[in-house]
Design an enzyme around this catalytic site. Structure first.
Site, PDB file in Angstrom:
ATOM      1  N   PRO A   6      21.148 -12.172 -28.137  1.00 43.56           N
ATOM      2  CA  PRO A   6      20.830 -11.818 -26.353  1.00 43.56           C
ATOM      3  C   PRO A   6      21.232 -13.207 -25.667  1.00 43.56           C
ATOM      4  O   PRO A   6      21.660 -13.083 -24.245  1.00 43.56           O
ATOM      5  CB  PRO A   6      20.119 -11.070 -26.004  1.00 43.56           C
ATOM      6  CG  PRO A   6      20.210  -9.743 -27.330  1.00 43.56           C
ATOM      7  CD  PRO A   6      20.437 -11.248 -28.315  1.00 43.56           C
TER       8      PRO A   6
ATOM      9  N   GLY B  64      28.141 -25.107 -29.188  1.00 50.22           N
ATOM     10  CA  GLY B  64      27.421 -25.548 -29.090  1.00 50.22           C
ATOM     11  C   GLY B  64      27.262 -23.615 -28.432  1.00 50.22           C
ATOM     12  O   GLY B  64      26.123 -23.406 -26.835  1.00 50.22           O
TER      13      GLY B  64
ATOM     14  N   PHE C 294      36.219 -25.631 -25.396  1.00 49.90           N
ATOM     15  CA  PHE C 294      36.633 -25.471 -23.785  1.00 49.90           C
ATOM     16  C   PHE C 294      37.827 -25.401 -23.996  1.00 49.90           C
ATOM     17  O   PHE C 294      39.034 -24.800 -23.172  1.00 49.90           O
ATOM     18  CB  PHE C 294      35.587 -25.259 -22.763  1.00 49.90           C
ATOM     19  CG  PHE C 294      34.476 -26.084 -23.056  1.00 49.90           C
ATOM     20  CD1 PHE C 294      33.701 -25.055 -22.164  1.00 49.90           C
ATOM     21  CD2 PHE C 294      34.186 -27.271 -22.451  1.00 49.90           C
ATOM     22  CE1 PHE C 294      32.535 -25.142 -22.494  1.00 49.90           C
ATOM     23  CE2 PHE C 294      32.227 -27.301 -22.168  1.00 49.90           C
ATOM     24  CZ  PHE C 294      31.389 -25.896 -22.271  1.00 49.90           C
TER      25      PHE C 294
ATOM     26  N   THR D 153      21.736 -16.023 -26.741  1.00 44.89           N
ATOM     27  CA  THR D 153      22.920 -17.472 -26.753  1.00 44.89           C
ATOM     28  C   THR D 153      24.326 -16.863 -25.670  1.00 44.89           C
ATOM     29  O   THR D 153      25.026 -17.054 -25.529  1.00 44.89           O
ATOM     30  CB  THR D 153      23.513 -17.587 -27.804  1.00 44.89           C
ATOM     31  OG1 THR D 153      23.185 -16.473 -28.930  1.00 44.89           O
ATOM     32  CG2 THR D 153      22.315 -18.606 -28.280  1.00 44.89           C
TER      33      THR D 153
ATOM     34  N   GLN E 208      25.889 -17.693 -22.205  1.00 39.72           N
ATOM     35  CA  GLN E 208      27.616 -17.739 -22.392  1.00 39.72           C
ATOM     36  C   GLN E 208      28.328 -17.596 -21.738  1.00 39.72           C
ATOM     37  O   GLN E 208      29.477 -17.522 -20.655  1.00 39.72           O
ATOM     38  CB  GLN E 208      28.563 -17.497 -24.124  1.00 39.72           C
ATOM     39  CG  GLN E 208      28.522 -17.968 -24.919  1.00 39.72           C
ATOM     40  CD  GLN E 208      29.587 -19.178 -24.910  1.00 39.72           C
ATOM     41  OE1 GLN E 208      30.155 -19.334 -25.320  1.00 39.72           O
ATOM     42  NE2 GLN E 208      28.372 -20.269 -25.100  1.00 39.72           N
TER      43      GLN E 208
ATOM     44  N   GLY F 218      33.898  -9.717 -27.591  1.00 42.10           N
ATOM     45  CA  GLY F 218      33.933 -11.650 -27.680  1.00 42.10           C
ATOM     46  C   GLY F 218      33.147 -11.514 -26.650  1.00 42.10           C
ATOM     47  O   GLY F 218      33.970 -11.049 -25.451  1.00 42.10           O
ATOM     48  N   VAL F 219      32.236 -13.174 -26.268  1.00 45.78           N
ATOM     49  CA  VAL F 219      31.740 -13.413 -24.873  1.00 45.78           C
ATOM     50  C   VAL F 219      31.941 -14.702 -24.256  1.00 45.78           C
ATOM     51  O   VAL F 219      31.336 -15.264 -23.099  1.00 45.78           O
ATOM     52  CB  VAL F 219      30.538 -13.398 -25.407  1.00 45.78           C
ATOM     53  CG1 VAL F 219      29.681 -11.566 -25.043  1.00 45.78           C
ATOM     54  CG2 VAL F 219      30.030 -13.922 -26.200  1.00 45.78           C
TER      55      VAL F 219
ATOM     56  N   GLU G 249      35.059 -15.942 -23.016  1.00 41.49           N
ATOM     57  CA  GLU G 249      35.645 -16.180 -21.207  1.00 41.49           C
ATOM     58  C   GLU G 249      35.343 -15.651 -20.461  1.00 41.49           C
ATOM     59  O   GLU G 249      35.206 -15.942 -19.533  1.00 41.49           O
ATOM     60  CB  GLU G 249      36.559 -16.668 -22.249  1.00 41.49           C
ATOM     61  CG  GLU G 249      37.335 -17.857 -23.020  1.00 41.49           C
ATOM     62  CD  GLU G 249      38.303 -17.602 -23.986  1.00 41.49           C
ATOM     63  OE1 GLU G 249      39.573 -19.045 -23.673  1.00 41.49           O
ATOM     64  OE2 GLU G 249      38.746 -17.312 -24.930  1.00 41.49           O
TER      65      GLU G 249
HETATM   66 MO1  MOS Z   1      39.467 -21.289 -25.194  1.00 48.75          MO
HETATM   67  S1  MOS Z   1      40.190 -21.913 -23.846  1.00 48.75           S
HETATM   68  O1  MOS Z   1      40.004 -19.985 -26.896  1.00 48.75           O
HETATM   69  O2  MOS Z   1      38.114 -22.995 -26.354  1.00 48.75           O
END
Ligand code: MOS
Length: 714
Positions: free
Chosen positions: A598, A472, A246, A600, A604, A667-668, A670
């Site tokens: 789809p 993960g 994270f 995973t 996310q 990208g997924v 954040e």
């Molecule tokens: Mo993320 S906050 O770029 O691991």
């Protein structure tokens, strides 16, 4: 010997098809080992001793007493630890957080600062001795309280300019039919991923080996090399399985102190953070104080937009939580001003935490837009659609693709938005008040240079080697699917090896850029390998290996605004007797590039949304101004959403292939959290008629807002 051509049996279609994790069986059976549990012969264990004061100097450490305790091998501290270099710029273009460069002087900049590492034969002995170590301090007065008008505030760039400005804000506000001018606050938040930070360091034939849990093996490798003045080839970092990151898992005190101890003792040394230590050593999301001023015509079209965000950082490192950044991408106005300021306090250094900037920033701006919509009498989705910009509001650049409107249309249809009665505080179900809310989301869609090694094996299979990290997230599985399609074979013929700096430099798992950056490198390598195989040579026993490097290819991404988008919807029930808020239903529809897996990817996105629920209702680290430390820095005192807090949450997506990416990925990682807390807060407003501008929306805040009779503010 097999000829591994991909010709007649060529297959495609792995990308976009649900695939369970390739390492799933290893994880559920315990065969997958994490950094803190890989066995080593002759392993010694280090335990960090942390400061108990918020500011001052270490006067003395009574090391003699603990050196006599059972099993104790050494006590490292500022008086005897190896010197390290912190005067460098790392792989991400930023200087190191000196919190990682432990034991370099006697200064204590916050509670929980590492003052010593006690090394012993067992973790229990090390812990016993570390807890027995008597440290005395010369204490100085501290300041750990972030306030809106703190005199120490200053503009800070971070990874984006601190301030942007165009037009005449005062004039545009004065000319606006409707004005919103409010302050929003978010508290200090912590990542607290399942797997604590852990590293084992050892010297092997003149080479430093570090087994670690991190978001980028080459990232940590290059940082350690620079810090310890070693050649990069003399450092190898491996990080095979990771239990969450994270943003928190870069270079930190555990790796550096383990390397110091392994160097001094010439033995393998392991350092693992405890859950409580993570609250001061692993970084956190800064609290924010944000002011948003919006001016609009009666139909909700923006004339003026100002977003100012203030965050805290430590006295040793300037980290910016750029809350005002999201306004630079999402909404335009004739007068447009954004500012990110920081205050240096006697607190631990904040760091990247899922959607740094966007997560708290979207709470403020998306709440403010909801307020504007209500005051204008315009539906909040319609208000956003009326304010869709033609180009980047600050950059002026065209968008590579911007499918926010499609997200809102699809989300509104599936959520049942059309039947919504906008009036607040009128839906009752027994003791519950019901409401719905929405918010927009965006997150940058970038890519970082990466290299990949791809081998056609003699048995007809393929091996990918890339220094990727699977936190993960399912990255290993996603890359297996990407490689299979790029090679035109089934995923069963592909094995992907990751998490080893010996595989060469690669982008970190961060900034929602990991899978895209690595997929690009794998796709390039696969193209070259297929060309080689098409020439028809039999594959020799050692295989045929090609290496790709995307550094040049990424130039194609310049000169556009590149983002993922999303529309968040929430339905809440608020108990007017207890102040409890329940999120009954949540839906996020995203335009986040081509979805590789789809299964995973949904995980996310839903994970981010649930974190948004947690941010809206539960998470808050509270600092005691007297001691400068946190109250209850553990998962009993720091509340996070658990299963019982989460109702029906779903995420889905609209078609959104990135036109400039070889696979179409954005990208997924954040975007799921962005706007999620605002959607919940907007739903609470709709349910109760009370606007909550401070997170989390705790029961006491719900109750006191209703009790004070104001009916509109909290
Ligand atoms: Mo993320 S906050 O770029 O691991």
């Amino acid at each position: 010997m097999t000829t591994a051509t991909t010709g007649p049996a060529a297959v495609k279609g792995a990308v976009g098809t649900a695939h369970t994790r390739v390492e799933g069986r290893d994880k559920v059976t315990g065969a997958a080992r994490y950094a803190g549990e890989i066995p080593f012969a002759d392993l010694a264990h280090g335990w960090l001793a942390l400061s108990t004061v918020a500011r001052g100097r270490v006067r003395s450490l009574d090391t003699d007493a603990v050196l006599g305790m059972p099993g104790v091998l050494a006590v490292l501290h500022h008086g005897n630890a190896p010197r390290v270099d912190t005067d460098y710029v790392g792989m991400l273009g930023i200087p190191p957080d000196p919190t990682a460069a432990v034991f370099q002087d006697d200064r204590v900049p916050h509670v929980g600062w590492p003052v010593a590492l006690v090394v012993a034969e067992t973790p229990e002995q090390a812990r016993e001795a570390a807890e027995a170590l008597v440290v005395t301090y010369d204490e100085e007065p501290h300041d750990t309280v972030l306030t809106a008008d703190h005199p120490g505030a200053y503009p800070a760039d971070g990874h984006m300019p601190a301030e942007t400005e165009k037009g005449d804000l005062a004039a545009s506000l004065a000319a606006s039919a409707v004005v919103v001018d409010e302050e929003y606050t978010t508290p200090e938040e912590h990542h607290s991923m399942m797997e604590p930070h852990a590293a084992t360091a050892l010297w092997d034939g003149g080479r430093l080996e570090v087994i670690d849990s991190n978001q980028g093996a080459t990232w940590v490798q290059t940082e350690l090399a620079k810090m310890f003045s070693l050649d990069e080839s003399a450092v190898r970092v491996r990080s095979e399985h990771i239990g969450g990151g994270f943003g928190s898992k870069g270079l930190r005190a555990h790796q550096v102190s383990a390397v110091m101890a392994a160097t001094v003792l010439q033995r393998p040394v392991r350092v693992v953070m405890t859950r409580r230590q993570m609250f001061s050593l692993a970084g956190h999301r800064s609290p924010t104080v944000q002011r948003v001023r919006l001016g609009a015509d009666a139909d909700g079209r923006l004339r003026a937009l100002e977003h100012r965000s203030l965050n805290q950082t430590s006295t040793v490192y300037e980290f910016v939580e750029p809350g005002a950044g999201v306004a630079r991408v999402m909404y335009d106005a004739d007068a447009h001003r954004t500012a990110n300021h920081v205050v240096r306090l006697d607190v631990p250094s904040p760091t990247f935490m899922r959607a740094p900037g966007e997560a708290p920033g979207s709470f403020a701006i998306e709440s403010a837009l909801d307020e504007l919509a209500e005051r204008c009498g315009v539906d909040p989705i319609e208000l956003r659609l009326r304010n869709e910009p033609e180009a980047g509001p600050v950059s002026g650049l065209p968008f590579s693709s911007r499918n926010l409107a499609a997200c809102f249309r699809e989300g509104a249809r599936r959520f049942g938005w059309a039947e919504r009665d906008p009036r607040p505080g009128i839906r009752r179900e027994g003791r519950w008040l019901l409401g719905t809310g929405t918010a927009a989301a965006s997150f940058g869609a970038g890519a970082g240079p990466s290299t990949a090694l791809l081998t056609a094996e003699a048995d007809g299979t393929f091996t990918v080697r890339i220094s990727a990290a699977d936190l993960g997230t399912g990255a290993r599985t996603a890359l297996t699917l990407v490689a299979a399609d790029a090679l035109e074979v089934t995923p069963e013929r592909v094995r992907v090896r990751i998490g080893d700096s010996d595989f060469g430099p690669a982008m970190i798992a961060g900034g929602s850029m990991g899978t895209r950056s690595w997929a690009w490198a794998i796709t390039e390598a696969a193209r070259e390998l297929r060309e080689r195989l098409a020439l028809g040579p039999a594959v020799p026993p050692e295989g045929i290996t090609v290496r790709s490097d995307t550094t040049e290819a990424l130039g194609a991404l310049a000169q556009k605004e590149r983002h993922s988008y999303g529309a968040q919807f929430a339905e809440v029930a608020v108990d007017t007797a207890t102040g409890e808020v329940r999120v009954r239903r949540m839906l996020g529809i995203f335009a986040a590039g081509r979805i590789v897996n789809p299964l995973t990817a949904r995980n996310q996105l839903v994970g981010g949304m649930i974190w948004g629920i947690s941010m809206a209702l539960h998470e808050e680290a509270v600092r005691d101004r007297a001691t400068g430390g946190l109250y209850a820095p553990d998962l009993a005192g720091y509340h996070v959403a658990t299963h019982a807090d989460v109702g029906d949450v779903d995420a889905d997506w609209v078609d959104d292939h990135d036109p400039d990416d070889p696979v179409g990925i954005k990208g997924v990682g954040e975007i799921g959290i962005v706007g999620a807390a605002a959607a919940v807060a907007n739903a609470v407003r709709h349910a109760t008629g009370v606007r909550h501008r401070s997170l989390p929306i705790r029961p006491d805040r719900v109750l006191s807002a209703r009790a004070d009779g104001s009916g509109t503010d909290a």
